[in-house]
Design a protein around this motif. Structure first.
Motif, short mmCIF file in Angstrom:
data_model
loop_
_atom_site.label_atom_id
_atom_site.label_comp_id
_atom_site.label_asym_id
_atom_site.label_seq_id
_atom_site.Cartn_x
_atom_site.Cartn_y
_atom_site.Cartn_z
N LYS A 3 0.84 -1.21 0.00
CA LYS A 3 0.00 0.00 0.00
C LYS A 3 0.87 1.25 0.00
CE LYS A 3 -0.52 0.44 5.01
NZ LYS A 3 -1.46 0.47 6.12
N SER A 4 0.33 2.32 -0.52
CA SER A 4 1.10 3.57 -0.62
C SER A 4 1.02 4.32 0.70
CB SER A 4 0.55 4.44 -1.75
OG SER A 4 -0.79 4.79 -1.49
N PHE A 5 2.04 5.14 0.95
CA PHE A 5 2.07 5.97 2.15
C PHE A 5 3.00 7.13 1.86
CE2 PHE A 5 5.01 2.47 2.50
CZ PHE A 5 6.21 3.09 2.73
N PRO A 6 2.90 8.23 2.61
CA PRO A 6 3.78 9.38 2.36
C PRO A 6 5.23 8.96 2.45
CG PRO A 6 2.05 9.94 3.94
CD PRO A 6 1.98 8.45 3.74
N ASN A 431 17.22 17.60 13.57
CA ASN A 431 18.40 18.19 14.17
C ASN A 431 18.65 17.64 15.57
OD1 ASN A 431 18.80 20.00 11.92
ND2 ASN A 431 17.06 21.17 12.71
N ALA A 432 19.82 17.93 16.10
CA ALA A 432 20.13 17.53 17.46
C ALA A 432 19.44 18.43 18.48
CB ALA A 432 21.64 17.54 17.68
N ILE A 433 19.25 19.70 18.10
CA ILE A 433 18.62 20.66 19.00
C ILE A 433 17.61 21.49 18.22
CG2 ILE A 433 20.64 20.80 20.51
CD1 ILE A 433 21.45 23.35 19.17
N GLY A 434 16.74 22.22 18.94
CA GLY A 434 15.78 23.11 18.29
C GLY A 434 14.42 22.46 18.05
N ASP A 435 13.55 23.21 17.35
CA ASP A 435 12.18 22.74 17.12
C ASP A 435 12.13 21.49 16.25
OD1 ASP A 435 11.20 24.82 18.62
OD2 ASP A 435 10.91 26.16 16.91
N ARG A 436 13.15 21.29 15.43
CA ARG A 436 13.17 20.11 14.56
C ARG A 436 14.08 19.02 15.13
NH1 ARG A 436 9.37 19.03 11.53
NH2 ARG A 436 10.77 17.65 10.38
N SER A 437 14.27 19.03 16.42
CA SER A 437 15.12 18.01 17.03
C SER A 437 14.43 16.65 16.97
CB SER A 437 15.43 18.35 18.49
OG SER A 437 14.28 18.24 19.30
N ARG A 438 15.23 15.61 16.95
CA ARG A 438 14.67 14.26 16.92
C ARG A 438 13.84 13.99 18.18
NH1 ARG A 438 19.76 13.95 15.20
NH2 ARG A 438 20.53 13.18 17.21
N TYR A 439 14.23 14.64 19.29
CA TYR A 439 13.49 14.47 20.54
C TYR A 439 12.06 15.01 20.41
CZ TYR A 439 12.16 15.17 25.44
OH TYR A 439 11.50 15.18 26.63
N LYS A 440 11.92 16.22 19.86
CA LYS A 440 10.60 16.83 19.73
C LYS A 440 9.77 16.20 18.61
CE LYS A 440 11.61 21.34 21.75
NZ LYS A 440 11.59 22.81 21.58
N MET A 441 10.45 15.66 17.59
CA MET A 441 9.73 15.08 16.46
C MET A 441 9.56 13.56 16.60
SD MET A 441 9.11 17.80 14.91
CE MET A 441 8.27 17.05 13.52
N ARG A 442 9.81 13.03 17.78
CA ARG A 442 9.73 11.58 17.98
C ARG A 442 8.37 10.99 17.64
NH1 ARG A 442 13.67 10.48 22.00
NH2 ARG A 442 14.83 10.84 20.10
N ARG A 448 5.75 7.29 11.35
CA ARG A 448 6.21 6.92 10.01
C ARG A 448 6.85 5.53 10.00
NH1 ARG A 448 7.88 11.81 6.37
NH2 ARG A 448 6.19 13.24 6.82
N CYS A 449 7.54 5.20 11.07
CA CYS A 449 8.08 3.85 11.16
C CYS A 449 6.97 2.80 11.14
CB CYS A 449 8.92 3.69 12.44
SG CYS A 449 10.53 4.52 12.40
N ILE A 450 5.90 3.09 11.85
CA ILE A 450 4.76 2.16 11.88
C ILE A 450 4.15 2.01 10.49
CG2 ILE A 450 2.40 1.86 12.75
CD1 ILE A 450 3.38 3.08 15.40
N ASP A 451 4.05 3.12 9.75
CA ASP A 451 3.54 3.05 8.37
C ASP A 451 4.34 2.06 7.54
OD1 ASP A 451 1.52 4.84 8.78
OD2 ASP A 451 2.63 6.58 8.03
N ILE A 452 5.65 2.14 7.67
CA ILE A 452 6.52 1.27 6.86
C ILE A 452 6.43 -0.18 7.34
CG2 ILE A 452 8.92 0.76 6.29
CD1 ILE A 452 9.42 3.76 6.27
N LEU A 453 6.43 -0.39 8.65
CA LEU A 453 6.33 -1.75 9.18
C LEU A 453 5.04 -2.42 8.71
CD1 LEU A 453 7.60 -1.19 12.85
CD2 LEU A 453 8.78 -2.45 11.04
N GLU A 454 3.95 -1.67 8.69
CA GLU A 454 2.68 -2.24 8.24
C GLU A 454 2.68 -2.49 6.73
OE1 GLU A 454 -0.25 0.51 9.65
OE2 GLU A 454 -0.30 -0.39 11.68
N SER A 455 3.40 -1.66 5.99
CA SER A 455 3.47 -1.83 4.55
C SER A 455 4.30 -3.05 4.16
CB SER A 455 4.09 -0.59 3.89
OG SER A 455 3.28 0.53 4.14
#
Length: 514
Positions: A3-6, A431-442, A448-455
């Motif tokens: 199936k397709s996904f972003p 990024n490591a820090i800031g609004d786009r940090s991996r911590y804030k975007m977890r 997205r990982c779940i989308d791929i695992l299901e696909s």
């Protein structure tokens, strides 16, 4: 149908230049005498046929099976080999297990030269002093022959079976053996090195691990607590231990240097800026405490320091020191003896940590000395990795002669393994820090990982994160979302040189290196 996904991951495919064009002497050889038609077996045989001696760089792709095949071919030829690897997992699984499995000669005897922590005497010492386990290094006795455990201790296997077909040891073990030899003669370490010295084929596996050497780092400052090191806590230890005193004085000279403090606050200011991405968050710096000693002198100092550190660890409570204080001394020793330092800003849960890091000069030097000692007429020294990078390995060889360059089979991938792989890298740069940090975007990353695992339900999928801590956090998030799945991390023992069934990888956090 999938199936397709972003698109979570995207990137430009980079074409590898055919290395055989760089070395026109590399030609396929027919009539391989091996029973197996496997192209990996044939490729290893071709390399040994073309190069009866000398030193070569063998370029391969990931998961090509080069290391297993090269070691197995040594066994097929009845040529003793020594293989140096980054991890004990590679030693046990790829070398000892798989090389024996794929060698056509039955009863191949391959010895894993174990870490000093496997010494029965050292294990008994750790039972008496459990803190010693955290040092990850204990020296061997000068003479093991008189020990009551000699006949079955894993450490003495190379001494008891010097005619084994092959030996495998980690780069760290090589460094430990070399360091012991530098500090005193006639020891067990020297005898172990003599046992493996008769190898005709020496294979340095995953040699890119030596590109930058082993790094030590220490947090010197954070924006919550300021400067973090209280050197006064070591005053009592400095009165009793001369080498430890010298290490403390070197680290103290760095921390109190005015230029060092300026650079610390420079990277701190950059990390605190709203436009932190426009600032340099890492600065190189010449070590003001560097003595410029001869290599042998540094080796003897380090050996003396480790001996004192073990005694201090046994009695640390008498000096009111924690194990964190003890382990910091290991970092101080490496940092103080390095010519160049790096000062870096890292944001962790809102706190900006300033780290000083340095290459462990002595570690890289011991590997080089070992390679030099193993050269000789009729010997092959083989360097292999999928990522040779920019390092010039000529300084590993006498006369600084550059190794010949070849590929492991056609384009380094004799069984076309990479055609079976799908690597899905982030199409967003976290990024490591800031609004786009991996911590804030977890939450987004986990979704997205779940989308791929299901696909790709029912297929083996490898999820890999930037650090062990991030791997555990993502693993926990997947479990909480009802999609439990193991997550590993870069530089972990599961990511390098060992068998993996997965042919789909979710690579988190490397959009700039697709």
């Amino acid at each position: 149908m999938v199936k397709s996904f972003p698109p979570l991951f995207s990137g430009k495919m980079m074409k590898m230049k055919r290395l055989s064009e760089r070395n026109p002497t590399q030609k396929p050889i027919e009539a391989c005498p091996r029973k197996s038609p496997d192209r990996r077996t044939v490729s290893a045989w071709e390399i040994y046929e073309m190069f009866q001696q000398g030193h070569i760089e063998v370029f391969k792709t990931t998961r090509a099976g080069a290391t297993t095949s090269l070691n197995a071919e040594s066994g097929n030829r009845d040529e003793k080999f020594t293989c140096i690897v980054p991890t004990n997992k590679i030693a046990d699984e790829t070398i000892v297990r798989d090389s024996i499995k794929f060698c056509e000669k039955r009863g191949l005897d391959v010895i894993h030269v174990k870490s000093n922590m496997n010494c029965i005497k050292n294990q008994e010492l750790c039972e008496e002093y459990p803190d010693l386990k955290e040092l990850h290094y204990l020296p061997l006795a000068d003479k093991c022959e008189d020990c009551e455990h000699y006949d079955y201790c894993p450490i003495t296997a190379p001494l008891r079976r010097p005619n084994a077909n092959g030996f495998v040891l980690t780069y760290a073990k090589v460094a430990a053996l070399q360091l012991a030899v530098m500090s005193r003669e006639g020891t067990t370490a020297e005898k172990i090195l003599n046992s493996i010295a008769g190898s005709r084929n020496i294979i340095l596996d995953e040699v890119h691990e030596l590109q930058y050497g082993r790094q030590q780092e220490y947090i010197v400052y954070d924006n919550k607590n300021g400067y973090r090191t209280d050197f006064n806590k070591y005053n009592s230890a400095c009165q009793d231990f001369e080498y430890i005193k010298n290490v403390i004085e070197q680290m103290k000279a760095i921390a109190e240097d005015d230029t060092f403090k300026i650079k610390v606050h420079e990277v701190l200011g950059g990390a605190e800026s709203p436009k932190y991405w426009n600032h340099r968050l890492s600065l190189d710096y010449s070590n003001p405490a560097f003595k410029g000693q001869e290599r042998a002198a540094i080796g003897k100092e380090t050996a003396g320091f480790i001996k004192e550190l073990i005694e201090l660890t046994k009695n640390r409570r008498d000096y009111n020191l924690s194990m964190e204080d003890i382990k910091a001394l290991l970092e101080f020793n490496a940092i103080g003896k390095s010519l160049k330092l790096s000062i870096n800003a890292i944001k962790d849960n809102g706190i900006i940590n300033i780290k000083v890091s340095a290459l462990d000069f002595l570690y890289a030097d011991t590997i080089r000395n070992f390679t030099m000692s193993m050269q000789g007429e009729g010997r092959r020294i083989i360097l292999t990795t999928a990522t040779f990078c920019s390092k010039d390995y000529s300084d590993f060889f006498r006369g600084k002669v550059s190794p010949l360059r070849i590929t492991f089979g056609r384009q380094g991938d004799p069984t076309n393994n990479n055609e079976k792989m799908l690597i899905l890298a982030d199409n967003k740069k976290y990024n490591a820090i800031g609004d786009r940090s991996r911590y804030k975007m977890r939450p987004e990353i986990i979704s997205r990982c779940i989308d791929i695992l299901e696909s790709y339900e029912g297929e083996e999928v490898l999820i890999i994160a930037l650090s062990e801590r991030e791997a555990r956090s993502i693993e926990k998030g997947l479990k909480e979302a009802g999609k439990s799945h193991p997550v590993i991390y870069y530089k972990g023992s599961d990511t390098i040189g060992v068998t993996a069934k997965a042919r789909i990888m979710i690579a988190i956090g490397i959009a700039n290196n697709p």
